[in-house]
Design a protein around this motif. Structure first.
Motif, mmCIF file in Angstrom:
data_model
loop_
_atom_site.group_PDB
_atom_site.id
_atom_site.type_symbol
_atom_site.label_atom_id
_atom_site.label_comp_id
_atom_site.label_asym_id
_atom_site.label_seq_id
_atom_site.Cartn_x
_atom_site.Cartn_y
_atom_site.Cartn_z
ATOM 1 N N LYS A 128 35.612 -20.946 -12.172
ATOM 2 C CA LYS A 128 35.559 -22.331 -11.959
ATOM 3 C C LYS A 128 37.311 -22.918 -11.704
ATOM 4 N N ASP B 270 29.248 -22.422 -23.268
ATOM 5 C CA ASP B 270 28.947 -23.726 -22.915
ATOM 6 C C ASP B 270 27.958 -23.718 -21.943
ATOM 7 N N GLY C 222 27.837 -26.445 -19.316
ATOM 8 C CA GLY C 222 28.779 -26.409 -18.296
ATOM 9 C C GLY C 222 28.404 -25.304 -17.245
ATOM 10 N N GLU D 123 25.644 -26.784 -15.063
ATOM 11 C CA GLU D 123 26.219 -27.731 -14.089
ATOM 12 C C GLU D 123 26.896 -27.059 -12.945
#
Ligand code: UDP
Length: 455
Positions: free
Chosen positions: A91, A189, A192, A195
């Motif tokens: 990320k 997470d 996250g 997503e």
């Protein structure tokens, strides 16, 4: 020959360049640079954009142009083997590299001597789609793993997080797999992660096509489903390493002493052990691996990567006297020339973490496997090996010397191992045929080249 002349003619007409951008992991760099070589052989000129971190050895590719971009990482950054940290790293790279990537690409487009036909990026570089759209350059994505594992990502929001009660259940449409094989890793997470995956899937759908380091003969049934979900051209042109070996893109020096050691061993007697470039094990597990190998009485070649156990320099954590005890029967290196090892007639089995490159490399040399997946698509690959193709044993219990010894015996000595060997020989022939004229990957590569020229 006529076909080759046809391409050359078209290339001259269009003068085509391709820009490639790999994710900076060994298992992603190898197939991207192999793809670059494949495209170069077909007449494209090649530009490689790369992060400064894990930068490829440019001296091995005098026929390519390289363009480093800043990535915001410190020079001594080390990739963790913790999947949550790896996910955070990917990320970070996506957001940190977008602007430098854009600047580099736009500069390259305005100065390149050959017009650029398209951009090829790793599927996980999702922020490059917006850049490609802005610069009006078609983007094709490279998925360095198999079709099924990407299909699983498309269903991630319904699969994740996995309920404990479901984990062992078979997936109804794919009975060789259980829900837990699709769970990737225990995300700290989950929201996250879902997503992120969703963004990767959407940006892939927005791309001009997808290339897989896989072949139709391995994944025909998943391909039909994938094509209906993804209305973009799909090209399965693998296995890439069969066109060009990965040794020149190795980030670590490969210790060639293992080849002369292998030369002294009996045919198909050696178990080769490597958990790839990222996966880690605990100190207690290292000791179990060591004793399992020693007790098996089988010769072994073991890649103990510095940092395989977090913080370790190399073999200092092995039990006192271990190396003396195994003597010439064992050989330990920091990093091996893996493809040469798998090709060697003394290699009889591969105890692997089931990274997709390692899986393909083992299949193509007809070496049956002991599977020890850690996270991500390695779990899917392990099930392919043990339950779909039935060319290996999945070590599912905790790493324990008795279980290891048993698995090695099953594969190396018992009739079950011979059956796996027979099956993998058939698969090996299939994989080699798909790259020959008339084979599925051969045709698909032709289609890819024609498609790139048409963009
Ligand atoms: N490899 C190597 N030497 C080693 C271990 C691995 O050259 O000692 C290469 C291997 O041939 C493969 C790549 O590193 O091409 C690892 O990719 P894979 O997808 O198997 O696993 P990853 O490292 O991405 O988890």
């Amino acid at each position: 020959m006529a076909e080759v002349l046809g391409w050359e003619h078209e290339m001259k007409m269009k003068g085509c360049g391709v820009v490639l951008f790999a994710l900076p992991f060994q298992g992603h760099i190898n197939p991207m640079l192999q793809l670059a070589n494949i495209l170069h052989e077909r007449g494209f000129s090649i530009s490689i954009i790369h992060t400064r971190f894990n930068s490829p050895n440019t001296a091995n590719y005098p026929h390519f142009r390289f363009y480093p971009i800043p990535d915001g990482l410190s020079q001594d950054y080390v990739i963790s083997s913790d999947p949550n940290l790896i996910f955070a790293f990917i990320k970070f790279l996506n957001s940190n590299c977008q602007t430098p990537f854009r600047d580099c690409l736009s500069n390259l487009m305005s100065t390149a001597s050959d017009p650029i036909a398209c951009l090829v990026t790793d599927v996980l570089w999702h922020t490059t789609q917006a850049v490609a759209d802005d610069l009006k350059l078609p983007r094709i994505v490279l998925r360095t793993s198999n079709v099924l594992s990407f299909l699983v990502l498309t269903s991630m929001s319904s699969l994740f997080p996995l309920q404990d009660s479901e984990a062992e259940n078979e997936v109804p449409e794919l009975p060789e797999f259980r829900f837990k094989d699709f769970s990737m890793f225990e995300a700290s997470d989950p929201g996250g992660f879902v997503e992120f995956v969703d963004t990767v899937v959407q940006e892939t759908k927005a791309s001009s096509g997808i290339i897989y380091n896989s072949c139709e003969d391995l994944e025909e049934e998943y391909l039909t489903k994938f094509s209906s979900d993804f209305p973009i051209p799909i090209f399965l042109i693998g296995p890439f390493h069969r066109y060009f070996p990965a040794s020149s893109s190795s980030l670590l020096p490969q210790d060639k002493t293992c080849i002369s050691w292998l030369d002294k061993q009996q045919p198909k007697s050696v178990i080769y052990v490597s958990f790839g470039s990222v996966a880690g094990i605990k100190e207690t597990e290292l000791l179990e691996v060591a004793w399992g190998l020693a007790n098996s009485k089988q010769p072994f070649l073991w890649v103990v990567r510095p940092g395989l156990v977090q913080g370790s320099k190399w073999v200092e954590l092995l039990p006192n006297g271990f190396l003396e005890m195994v003597g010439e029967r064992g050989h330990i290196v920091k990093w091996a020339p893996q493809q040469e090892v798998l090709l060697h007639p003394s290699t009889g089995a591969f105890w692997t973490h089931c990274g997709w490159n390692s899986t393909l490399e083992s299949l193509c040399e007809g070496v049956p496997m002991i599977c020890q997946p850690s996270f991500g698509d390695q779990n899917i690959d392990a099930r392919f090996i043990s339950h779909v193709w039935r060319v290996g044993i999945h070590l599912e219990s905790k790493i324990e010397r008795g279980e290891i010894e048993k698995a090695i015996r099953r594969l190396m000595v018992e009739p079950e191992g011979q059956e796996m060997r027979d099956r993998i020989e058939l698969l090996k022939d299939k994989m080699n045929l798909c790259l020959k004229p008339g084979g599925s990957s051969y045709r698909s590569l032709d289609n890819l080249v024609t498609y790139m020229l048409s963009l």
